[in-house]
Design a protein around this motif. Structure first.
Motif, PDB file in Angstrom:
ATOM      1  N   TYR A  14       0.881  -1.081   0.039  1.00  0.00           N
ATOM      2  CA  TYR A  14      -0.016  -0.085   0.053  1.00  0.00           C
ATOM      3  C   TYR A  14       0.723   1.411   0.027  1.00  0.00           C
ATOM      4  O   TYR A  14       2.080   1.164   0.036  1.00  0.00           O
ATOM      5  N   GLN A  44      -1.737  -4.409  -5.098  1.00  0.00           N
ATOM      6  CA  GLN A  44      -1.333  -3.035  -4.799  1.00  0.00           C
ATOM      7  C   GLN A  44      -2.764  -2.310  -4.186  1.00  0.00           C
ATOM      8  O   GLN A  44      -3.811  -2.231  -5.091  1.00  0.00           O
ATOM      9  N   ASP A  45      -2.834  -2.112  -2.792  1.00  0.00           N
ATOM     10  CA  ASP A  45      -4.015  -1.753  -2.225  1.00  0.00           C
ATOM     11  C   ASP A  45      -4.179  -0.419  -2.311  1.00  0.00           C
ATOM     12  O   ASP A  45      -3.960   0.684  -1.574  1.00  0.00           O
ATOM     13  N   ASN A  75      -7.862   2.110  -1.605  1.00  0.00           N
ATOM     14  CA  ASN A  75      -7.356   1.282  -0.413  1.00  0.00           C
ATOM     15  C   ASN A  75      -8.509   0.828   0.478  1.00  0.00           C
ATOM     16  O   ASN A  75      -9.227   1.473   0.840  1.00  0.00           O
ATOM     17  N   ALA A  81      -7.348  -6.667   0.537  1.00  0.00           N
ATOM     18  CA  ALA A  81      -6.089  -6.813  -0.088  1.00  0.00           C
ATOM     19  C   ALA A  81      -5.891  -8.360  -0.417  1.00  0.00           C
ATOM     20  O   ALA A  81      -5.824  -8.943  -1.495  1.00  0.00           O
TER      21      ALA A  81
END
Length: 281
Positions: A14, A44-45, A75, A81
């Motif tokens: 992240y 990829q958060d 996010n 995730a």
């Protein structure tokens, strides 16, 4: 003919992650392993800064094994995730890794040796470090053996989450990761144990876990205490703990979550993470 080990490495990233830490985490868990993962799924958060995006691109281009980057538009946190990553993996066994930790070279080979015997989840011990991976400050040795793990789970998380290696099918049976504050891993472990999954730990520290400033402060506060109490209620509801155990845990864990970070550090080192020689508590 011996079956070739095939498993995926699941690594969430992240915006707050450091590109140099990610580089070390990836290298230690892929390039330096005696048993390399068959693929790496990086989640990829949400959006990330340019330096981190560049590091991800470099990893994709230079990795000795296939890398797939799952990019989430926003996010959503660790639970979201990890579940997104589980949807993307190609193999039935998945190893967890954080973007700022370091794996020992023999980590996966030792965990696979147990998984190949039919275990559903295998964790390991780990050592903590603040800045230098070669200068650990404490170690977390988990319980070993099904009975000890189940007993330990009634009062503490029996698994070090960043060290987990598990079968996706076992997680499917219990609903994978579910939101539970910062205790989604503890809740997952409880549900797996309660469902009869074969679980084990390797006491040997095979992961070096990075702890930054303020780590113990983040383990406390009203929100953490409320999450702890909610988890205890769920454990009581499912019969994982008795009424007496529930009341004891609510009191003790509530006090722990609300005490000053300095005192919390001492108690954590005493009862959960044992200090190494020379560790200043």
């Amino acid at each position: 003919m011996e079956t070739v080990p095939e498993f995926s490495l699941l690594l969430p990233v992240y915006a707050g992650d450091d590109p140099s830490f990610l580089r070390l985490a990836f290298s230690s868990s892929v390039n330096d392993q005696t048993l390399r993962p068959s693929e790496v799924v990086i989640v990829q958060d949400g959006p990330v800064p340019a330096p981190l995006a560049e590091e991800l691109a470099r990893i994709e281009a230079e990795s000795p094994v296939p890398v797939r980057v799952v990019r989430l538009a926003a996010n959503g946190g660790l639970t979201v995730a990890l579940n997104a990553g589980l949807e993307a993996v190609s193999y039935p066994v998945v190893a967890r890794m954080d973007a700022d930790d370091v794996s020992a070279p023999e980590r996966f080979s030792k965990q696979w040796a147990l998984l190949s015997r039919g275990y559903d989840l295998v964790g390991t011990g780990m050592v903590e470090f603040e800045s230098d991976p070669d200068s650990p400050s404490a170690q977390r040795i988990p319980p070993v053996g099904a009975e000890r793990i189940r007993e330990h789970a009634r009062t503490h998380n029996p698994f070090n989450h960043p060290t987990m290696m598990y079968r996706v099918a076992a997680l499917d049976k219990v609903g994978r990761y579910q939101p539970f504050g910062k205790m989604e891993d503890y809740w997952l472990g409880i549900r797996l144990i309660d469902a009869g999954a074969r679980v084990e730990n390797i006491a040997e520290p095979l992961v070096k876990y990075r702890v930054g400033a303020g780590a113990f402060a983040r383990r406390g506060g009203w929100q953490e205490a409320k999450t702890e109490w909610a988890l205890q209620r769920e454990m009581l509801r499912m019969g994982f703990v008795t009424q007496g155990q529930y009341l004891r845990n609510v009191v003790i864990k509530g006090v722990y979550r609300l005490m000053p970070a300095s005192l919390k550090r001492v108690l954590f080192r005493r009862f959960v993470g044992s200090g190494l020689p020379g560790d200043q508590q």
